[in-house]
Scaffold this active site. Structure first.
Site, PDB file in Angstrom:
ATOM      1  CG  ASP A 292      -1.815   1.202   1.369  1.00 48.26           C
ATOM      2  OD1 ASP A 292      -1.731   2.086   0.348  1.00 48.26           O
ATOM      3  OD2 ASP A 292      -2.558   1.236   2.231  1.00 48.26           O
ATOM      4  CG  ASP A 438     -13.770   4.560  -0.182  1.00 48.40           C
ATOM      5  OD1 ASP A 438     -13.614   3.694   0.722  1.00 48.40           O
ATOM      6  OD2 ASP A 438     -13.038   5.246  -0.999  1.00 48.40           O
ATOM      7  CG  ASP A 551      -8.786   0.025  -1.535  1.00 49.30           C
ATOM      8  OD1 ASP A 551      -7.699  -0.314  -1.909  1.00 49.30           O
ATOM      9  OD2 ASP A 551      -9.211   1.285  -1.012  1.00 49.30           O
ATOM     10  CG  ASP A 626      -4.915   5.021  -3.094  1.00 47.97           C
ATOM     11  OD1 ASP A 626      -5.834   4.612  -3.587  1.00 47.97           O
ATOM     12  OD2 ASP A 626      -4.579   4.552  -1.815  1.00 47.97           O
ATOM     13  CG  HIS A 684     -11.861   6.832  -6.207  1.00 52.33           C
ATOM     14  ND1 HIS A 684     -12.887   7.171  -5.467  1.00 52.33           N
ATOM     15  CD2 HIS A 684     -10.926   6.176  -5.383  1.00 52.33           C
ATOM     16  CE1 HIS A 684     -12.588   6.600  -4.209  1.00 52.33           C
ATOM     17  NE2 HIS A 684     -11.477   6.192  -4.506  1.00 52.33           N
TER      18      HIS A 684
END
Length: 951
Positions: A292, A438, A551, A626, A684
């Protein structure tokens, strides 16, 4: 009142959220370099030279389909077992493992769709220097050299690929630590065995030390010399504040591959890098370790969210591939003897008669497991796609609606917010199919729940969307809030389904809910239970138009090493270090199965995942994580998706507009224009960014965005047919130019434009303030037609294209027929029965062809041959429609309302003949300035035979 631990967890989460919302770039100090990863540092310290491994030819055994040989390391006398298989479809498989490991080493399950079928092997020749095997196809042979070990695959006089030609094979055998009781006992046994051997040496057989009964003694003996020089990080290592215990000790593997004649290699996603992979001699290798990494840095070989250990090599003569089946942390080094040479330098070599053949060398290094590598020998790009698909499967065939536009942000606040945004799209006449929720939609970050105040009546919300033929996606992450009042947590804990820490307790880390447990998705029974939770009576408030987003499934652990799980966490018999890169695949696998099961096996699922591995294409879509609202992030989305497509994952996209930061209106418009021509099309944005629904940037920008989105909807029939083709063949939907023009070196490094299928070329505008772009149009004898103006351009040229803010440079290849639906409605489902327009672009031979695929758009009934698959052809002045699947059955209400022929000449008359033999004359218009012929309302059913004759 919250406990101290709970408060600290909350503080940690809030601190991270603050970091995320700021302008900080990625903190690279949180993630290891090769020098900070002890096994990578050890293996990379090995320099090319003579390998310590040699082949014991007397151990060779050959069955009809399998060759085995033992290798011995002359430095430590440890033996390895090499297995070689010839697989169907021009693939060679090589496996290397310890001959007698102290305990089993991890071999990756569930990625291969089946045990690959084999083909016969035979020995052509053998002597004391090695053995030559026939691969039985196109004069292909394997040459195994004995001293030192080396494996070459040849075709005719050409070496296609060499293994261990640089002598970098390394295999850290499992051993016992010298300061443990068990090691001392085993060492004593070894000494006793040495004495016995001396006494009975005259009776001992050759190589007796490796016979049954002496293996454990010899493992201790083999490691003696190495154990005297224990290096840091072999049995434990520390990174920042985290300690990684290694009860099995060092167990890394490494192997080098040489690719003669190759200068261009691609693949090994996911990295924010150009399409052509760079050499790594002067920096870190490419890292494959699912992490991540928020606000990731561009043009860096750092690991990102997914890892597919597949590399493609290409030159004008051949395409090959390497599939390194290993789920542990992996590093990939790339060297080239042409790296850094300018075009002038290469020309000088040619003038001076240099005989040096270009070559790329690749070294794979993994922390644990075995060497299990598939050498896909092409020879064409599409052969390699087929070979890889035969191993790991093809792209899941998605519901048609999922190929349309998706509207998302973190987070839509409540049901009224959802209703308002939905109404806004109607008010501004912008189509969309999915709206997303989300993590804030849940009850306190408890997945499979709804916030009782903000989303009190989710079925009512979903029903409202369904009435408009729209759908929703809600997030379900794999970190589970540790809360005794939470049903999901209690079930997982009571069933023993959580991953364990090294001491045997449930592993806990911090993520969005605070303290969280992590289900062990490597367990089939855990995955089956997880799938059952998507049933309508379990996941309350859900309906058939709610789909799922996974996610944070790297897995993300905010307080873990490198923001992920400790490597010494335990999955049954295996450490997390062995299975890490598989975790995200298993999460998506279980979720997709849950969506299928809830419908009784009828409905196709849609599941988006952030983490992925080889084989993830079988379960849904991925996105590039992201990203940020920056022009360079827009640019990099193209090679990132191209790289994924090359390794089987066609359903890819990037967050339109950028997740972090706030785009300018120009950047947002350009991103919509680019995203409209990428496979997964979703906007997004981060929680703390200003709202950016398409109509919030003024009427002019809203109109530009509307036009981009509408273009996407007109091409949905083409996208759908391409995804059907990807499902059937493994060919990427979005593909680099060199895939279709493999002999044109000018295409090999192009990654600012791309092909959709073979017939649409897209060169998005990705520079701020751009007034023009230069597109390379490939194909010496090709024509390319601008889809907006119908201007015809010759191939094999760099074409300068002036652009305005409304420009999306897209070209249709001459020789193609593309069906489109020009009546755009509020969702794709509303367009189900609408008519088609055929765009027929003629080539220099005045021919063209294309396909149309139609089914119900959402069920698995296509597996029962309930579909229409037709080929359109234009030749000899006849346009015809023929059935590609006569035994398939499906009917459609859609008809052909228009035919537009580009590059046409004016006919005197046009006649339609339908399947029942009826003939009629059609009216047409001809534009001589553009050579465009238009037939309006010919009226044929899209699912029937017909032909149109031009006289």
């Amino acid at each position: 009142m919250a406990t101290f631990t709970e408060r600290m967890a909350l503080v940690s989460v809030l601190w991270l959220a603050l970091c995320l919302s700021g302008s900080w770039a990625v903190d690279k100090s949180n993630f290891k370099t090769c020098d900070q990863s002890s096994f990578c540092k050890r293996q990379r310290a090995l320099k090319p030279g003579e390998s310590p491994y040699r082949v014991l030819l007397e151990t060779m055994e050959l069955t009809n389909t399998r060759l085995t040989l033992q290798l011995i390391n002359d430095n430590n006398k440890v033996r390895l077992l090499l297995e070689l298989y010839r697989l169907q479809g021009n693939i060679t498989r090589v496996k290397i493992n310890e001959l007698k490991p102290l305990k089993p080493r991890y071999e990756v399950p569930d990625v291969l769709v089946r045990e690959p079928p084999t083909e016969p092997l035979s020995v052509l020749s053998q002597d004391e220097n090695g053995v030559v095997l026939s691969l039985g196809a196109e004069s292909q042979r394997v040459i195994i050299s004995a001293r030192p070990f080396r494996l070459d695959i040849m075709e005719g006089h050409d070496v296609l690929m060499s293994l261990n030609s640089r002598g970098l094979l390394a295999f850290e055998h499992l051993r016992m630590r010298k300061d443990t009781f068990s090691y001392k006992v085993t060492s004593t046994v070894a000494s006793v065995w040495d004495n016995i051997k001396r006494v009975f040496s005259s009776q001992a057989e050759p190589e007796a030390e490796n016979k049954e009964g002496a293996d454990s003694a010899n493992q201790a003996e083999a490691g003696k010399e190495e154990e005297e020089k224990v290096e840091e990080g072999m049995w434990e290592e520390t990174f920042k504040s985290h300690s990684d215990s290694k009860p099995n000790g060092p167990c890394a593997i490494s192997l080098d591959f040489s690719l003669p004649g190759v200068e261009h290699v691609y693949g090994i996603p996911e990295h924010a890098e150009p399409l052509k992979l760079k050499t790594t001699d002067n920096g870190d290798p490419y890292r494959l370790y699912n992490l991540d990494v928020f606000q990731y840095e561009l043009y860096n070989p750092m690991a990102l969210y997914g890892a597919v250990p597949v590399m493609l090599a290409h030159n004008t003569k051949r395409t090959t591939g390497i599939f390194w089946l290993n789920a542990a942390e992996t590093w990939v080094d790339i060297s080239s003897n042409t790296a850094g040479k300018t075009v002038f330098g290469k020309m000088l070599d040619y003038v001076q008669g240099s005989s040096e053949t270009p070559q790329t060398d690749v070294r794979w290094i993994s922390e644990s497991g075995i060497i299990d590598v598939f050498l896909m020998l092409g020879p064409t790009p599409k052969d390699v796609f087929s070979q890889y698909a035969s191993l790991t499967g093809t792209q899941a065939f998605p519901p048609l609606s999922s190929l349309a536009y998706h509207q998302c942000r973190w987070n839509y606040n409540d049901q009224e917010d959802v209703r308002s945004v939905d109404a806004g799209f109607d008010e501004h006449d912008i189509p969309y199919d999915f709206i997303w929720l989300d993590i804030e939609h849940t009850d306190g970050k408890r997945y499979f729940t709804w916030d009782p105040h903000k989303f009190a009546t989710p079925k009512e919300m979903l029903q409202g969307l369904q009435e408009k033929k729209r759908k929703m996606v809600a997030i379900v992450d794999p970190h589970i809030k540790v809360d005794n009042n939470y049903k999901i947590h209690n079930e997982i804990r009571s069933r023993g389904f959580y991953i364990k820490n090294k001491d045997g307790g449930d592993y806990e880390g911090w993520c969005w809910p605070g303290s969280a447990g992590y289900p062990d998705f490597t367990r089939a029974d855990m995955r089956a239970w997880w799938a059952s939770m998507f049933a309508y009576d379990q996941y309350e408030g859900t309906m058939e138009n709610l789909y799922t987003w996974n996610d944070m499934n790297e897995p993300s652990v905010f307080n873990g090493p490198e923001v992920t799980m400790h490597k010494d966490a335990v999955h049954g018999s295996w450490e997390h270090r062995d299975v890490h890169n598989l975790y995200g695949l298993y999460v998506q696998m279980a979720t997709a199965e849950g969506l299928i099961q809830r419908s009784g096996g009828v409905e196709r699922p849609f599941v988006l995942t952030r983490a992925f591995f080889a084989g993830s294409q079988r379960y849904g879509a991925v996105w590039t994580g992201d990203n940020a609202a920056e022009w360079d992030h827009l640019k990099i989305s193209i090679p990132m998706c191209l790289s994924l497509g090359l390794v089987g994952i066609s359903f890819c996209g990037a967050d339109v507009g950028g997740f972090f930061k706030s785009p300018s209106s120009e950047l947002l418009v350009r991103w919509y224009q680019t995203g409209a021509y990428q496979p997964f099309f979703r906007a997004h944005a981060h929680l703390d960014t200003p709202r950016r629904e398409p109509w919030l940037f003024g009427p002019e920008n809203a109109a530009l965005i509307r036009e981009a989105v509408r273009q996407r909807y007109t091409f949905l029939p083409y996208w759908y047919q391409l995804f059907y083709q990807a499902y059937r063949t493994g060919e990427p939907v979005m593909r680099p130019l060199w895939v279709e023009y493999p002999q044109d070196p000018a295409t090999f490094a192009v990654d600012d434009e791309f092909l959709i299928g073979r017939d649409l070329l897209v060169h998005p505008v990705t520079d701020e303030g751009s007034r023009g772009v230069t597109a390379y149009l490939p194909g010496k004898d090709e024509f390319w037609f601008d889809i907006h103006t119908f201007h015809k351009h010759n191939g094999a040229q760099n074409l300068y294209i002036p652009v305005t803010m409304s420009s999306i440079p897209v070209f249709q290849r001459g020789g193609s027929i593309i069906p489109r639906k020009l009546r755009v409605r509020r969702s794709s489902t509303c367009m189900e029965h609408d008519p088609y327009t055929l765009f027929v672009a003629l080539n220099a031979r005045r021919t063209a062809e294309g396909e149309l695929y139609i089914d119900d758009g959402h069920t698995f009934n296509y597996e029962k041959k309930e579909f229409i698959h037709r080929r359109f052809s234009f030749a000899n002045n006849v346009l015809s429609s023929v059935n590609l699947m006569p035994d398939a059955h499906f009917t459609t209400m859609s008809w052909i309302e228009r035919v537009i022929v580009l590059g046409a000449t004016k006919p005197s008359k046009i006649t339609l003949k339908t399947a029942d033999g009826e003939e009629s004359q059609l009216e047409f218009e001809f534009d001589p300035s553009m050579s465009v012929l238009t037939i309006r309302k010919p009226g044929m059913n899209a699912g029937e035979d017909w032909n149109i004759t031009f006289k």
